[in-house]
Design a protein around this motif. Structure first.
Motif, short mmCIF file in Angstrom:
data_model
loop_
_atom_site.label_atom_id
_atom_site.label_comp_id
_atom_site.label_asym_id
_atom_site.label_seq_id
_atom_site.Cartn_x
_atom_site.Cartn_y
_atom_site.Cartn_z
N GLU A 161 45.58 30.53 43.07
CA GLU A 161 45.09 29.42 42.25
C GLU A 161 43.57 29.35 42.21
O GLU A 161 43.00 28.45 41.59
CB GLU A 161 45.67 28.09 42.74
CG GLU A 161 47.19 28.03 42.61
CD GLU A 161 47.76 26.69 43.05
OE1 GLU A 161 47.05 25.67 42.93
OE2 GLU A 161 48.90 26.66 43.53
N ASP A 162 42.89 30.28 42.87
CA ASP A 162 41.42 30.30 42.83
C ASP A 162 40.94 31.72 43.06
O ASP A 162 41.71 32.60 43.47
CB ASP A 162 40.83 29.34 43.88
CG ASP A 162 41.26 29.70 45.30
OD1 ASP A 162 40.78 30.71 45.84
OD2 ASP A 162 42.11 28.97 45.85
N GLY A 163 39.66 31.95 42.81
CA GLY A 163 39.10 33.29 42.87
C GLY A 163 39.10 33.90 44.26
O GLY A 163 39.38 35.10 44.42
N VAL A 164 38.80 33.11 45.26
CA VAL A 164 38.73 33.63 46.63
C VAL A 164 40.11 34.12 47.07
O VAL A 164 40.25 35.22 47.64
CB VAL A 164 38.20 32.55 47.60
CG1 VAL A 164 38.28 33.05 49.04
CG2 VAL A 164 36.75 32.20 47.25
N SER A 165 41.13 33.32 46.80
CA SER A 165 42.50 33.73 47.15
C SER A 165 42.90 34.98 46.38
O SER A 165 43.59 35.86 46.92
CB SER A 165 43.49 32.60 46.84
OG SER A 165 43.22 31.46 47.61
N LEU B 150 40.96 37.44 45.38
CA LEU B 150 40.33 38.61 46.00
C LEU B 150 41.04 38.99 47.29
O LEU B 150 41.29 40.18 47.56
CB LEU B 150 38.86 38.33 46.27
CG LEU B 150 37.95 38.27 45.04
CD1 LEU B 150 36.52 37.94 45.46
CD2 LEU B 150 37.98 39.59 44.29
N GLU B 151 41.38 38.01 48.10
CA GLU B 151 42.06 38.28 49.37
C GLU B 151 43.41 38.95 49.13
O GLU B 151 43.75 39.95 49.78
CB GLU B 151 42.25 36.97 50.14
CG GLU B 151 40.95 36.39 50.67
CD GLU B 151 41.14 35.03 51.32
OE1 GLU B 151 42.25 34.46 51.18
OE2 GLU B 151 40.20 34.53 51.95
N ARG C 210 44.74 42.70 50.10
CA ARG C 210 45.83 42.80 51.08
C ARG C 210 47.11 43.38 50.48
O ARG C 210 47.78 44.21 51.10
CB ARG C 210 46.12 41.41 51.67
CG ARG C 210 47.16 41.42 52.78
CD ARG C 210 47.33 40.06 53.42
NE ARG C 210 47.94 39.09 52.52
CZ ARG C 210 47.29 38.04 52.01
NH1 ARG C 210 46.02 37.81 52.32
NH2 ARG C 210 47.90 37.20 51.21
N GLU C 211 47.43 42.97 49.26
CA GLU C 211 48.73 43.31 48.65
C GLU C 211 48.68 44.52 47.72
O GLU C 211 49.70 45.12 47.41
CB GLU C 211 49.27 42.10 47.88
CG GLU C 211 49.48 40.87 48.72
CD GLU C 211 50.66 41.00 49.66
OE1 GLU C 211 51.47 41.92 49.47
OE2 GLU C 211 50.77 40.18 50.59
N LYS C 212 47.47 44.87 47.23
CA LYS C 212 47.31 46.00 46.29
C LYS C 212 48.32 45.90 45.13
O LYS C 212 49.18 46.77 44.96
CB LYS C 212 47.48 47.33 47.00
CG LYS C 212 46.56 47.56 48.18
CD LYS C 212 45.11 47.65 47.78
CE LYS C 212 44.22 48.11 48.94
NZ LYS C 212 44.30 47.26 50.12
N PRO C 213 48.25 44.85 44.31
CA PRO C 213 49.20 44.71 43.21
C PRO C 213 49.02 45.82 42.18
O PRO C 213 47.98 46.46 42.11
CB PRO C 213 48.84 43.34 42.61
CG PRO C 213 47.39 43.14 42.96
CD PRO C 213 47.23 43.77 44.32
N ASP C 214 50.07 46.02 41.37
CA ASP C 214 50.01 47.04 40.32
C ASP C 214 49.22 46.55 39.12
O ASP C 214 48.73 47.36 38.33
CB ASP C 214 51.43 47.42 39.88
CG ASP C 214 52.23 48.03 41.02
OD1 ASP C 214 51.83 49.11 41.49
OD2 ASP C 214 53.22 47.42 41.44
N LEU C 215 49.10 45.22 38.99
CA LEU C 215 48.35 44.64 37.86
C LEU C 215 48.00 43.21 38.22
O LEU C 215 48.74 42.54 38.96
CB LEU C 215 49.20 44.70 36.58
CG LEU C 215 48.58 44.18 35.29
CD1 LEU C 215 49.04 45.03 34.09
CD2 LEU C 215 48.95 42.72 35.03
N GLU D 168 38.91 49.99 46.94
CA GLU D 168 40.34 49.81 47.19
C GLU D 168 41.05 49.14 46.02
O GLU D 168 42.28 49.29 45.86
CB GLU D 168 40.57 48.95 48.45
CG GLU D 168 39.93 49.51 49.71
CD GLU D 168 38.58 48.85 49.97
OE1 GLU D 168 38.35 48.46 51.12
OE2 GLU D 168 37.79 48.73 49.01
N THR D 169 40.32 48.39 45.20
CA THR D 169 40.96 47.62 44.12
C THR D 169 40.45 48.00 42.73
O THR D 169 40.95 47.48 41.73
CB THR D 169 40.72 46.11 44.33
OG1 THR D 169 39.31 45.86 44.42
CG2 THR D 169 41.39 45.62 45.61
N ALA D 170 39.49 48.90 42.65
CA ALA D 170 38.83 49.20 41.37
C ALA D 170 39.78 49.70 40.29
O ALA D 170 39.57 49.45 39.10
CB ALA D 170 37.71 50.23 41.58
N SER D 171 40.84 50.38 40.69
CA SER D 171 41.75 50.97 39.71
C SER D 171 42.87 50.03 39.27
O SER D 171 43.69 50.40 38.42
CB SER D 171 42.36 52.26 40.26
OG SER D 171 43.14 51.98 41.41
#
Length: 231
Positions: free
Chosen positions: A34-38, A40-41, A45-50, A74-77
């Protein structure tokens, strides 16, 4: 088995739950923030597909979140679809330039959003190993491995940038209209989306560095890939 893991970032709980419900109904695993900080975390941590990312967030807004995600290796792609209000065209264009793959304008159809998610994930998937690697001078693209090298140095492209470059190189010497690129790369055509193609072309050229000139603008028509010999 889930078709993929989607992180939805939205501060409006009603919209958040509506989007999550439709994605779950389409067999996706859904994470919420529900916010930007969460956001990013959870992306780290979870490396979502999208990531489905609302631009209007409390505190750290969506543009800053997008920038931070694309800045970290780690998340750029991870592909990003942005949710924007109708009057935020400048923010939409900026979001695309920062690395977003697509946008959906509020109010939106949840079913359309699911279709966009499916389209972006298709772009991210490696193609069938029927197409050989393409090489033009020092620029090399491997369709199956989803990798690009410039003068033997690997560069990172988003899923959309990669598909766009591959489409242009595959049809080297031919002029491809914006509508054709929208259909082949994005998988749809909507009024006003020609600007999206232009923004991604501009971003792609920046990453091609000395080979940026290989992507030619054909005024009033679209784009063409040509090497220094003119072929």
């Amino acid at each position: 088995m889930a078709r993929g893991k989607i992180l939805v970032v939205e501060d409006d709980k009603d919209i958040l739950n509506l989007v999550a419900w439709h994605l779950k109904a389409a067999d996706y695993e859904v994470l919420k923030a529900e916010d930007g900080v969460s956001a990013l975390e959870k992306s780290l941590r979870e490396k979502p597909d999208l990531i489905v990312l609302d631009l209007m967030l409390p505190g750290m807004d969506g543009l800053d979140v997008c920038k931070a995600i694309k800045r970290q290796q780690e998340t750029a792609s991870i592909p990003i679809i942005m949710l924007t209000a109708r009057g935020e065209e400048a923010d939409r264009i900026l979001g695309l330039e920062l690395g977003g793959d697509d946008y959906v304008v509020k109010p939106f159809s949840p079913k359309e959003l699911v279709l966009r998610v499916q389209a972006v994930l298709r772009r991210s998937a490696p193609p069938t190993p029927t197409q050989d690697a393409l090489t033009v001078e020092g620029l090399r693209v491997d369709p199956h491995a989803h990798r690009v090298w410039i003068d033997k140095r690997e560069v990172t492209l988003t899923a959309t940038e990669f598909k766009l470059l591959l489409e242009l190189m595959t049809h080297k010497g031919r002029v491809l209209s914006r509508d054709r690129l929208l259909d082949r790369v994005w998988g749809y055509q909507f009024d006003g989306y020609a600007r999206t193609v232009d923004t991604h072309i501009r971003r792609l050229r920046q990453k091609l560095e000395d080979y940026a000139g290989f992507v030619e603008t054909i005024r009033g028509v679209g784009y063409r890939f040509r090497d220094r010999s003119g072929s």
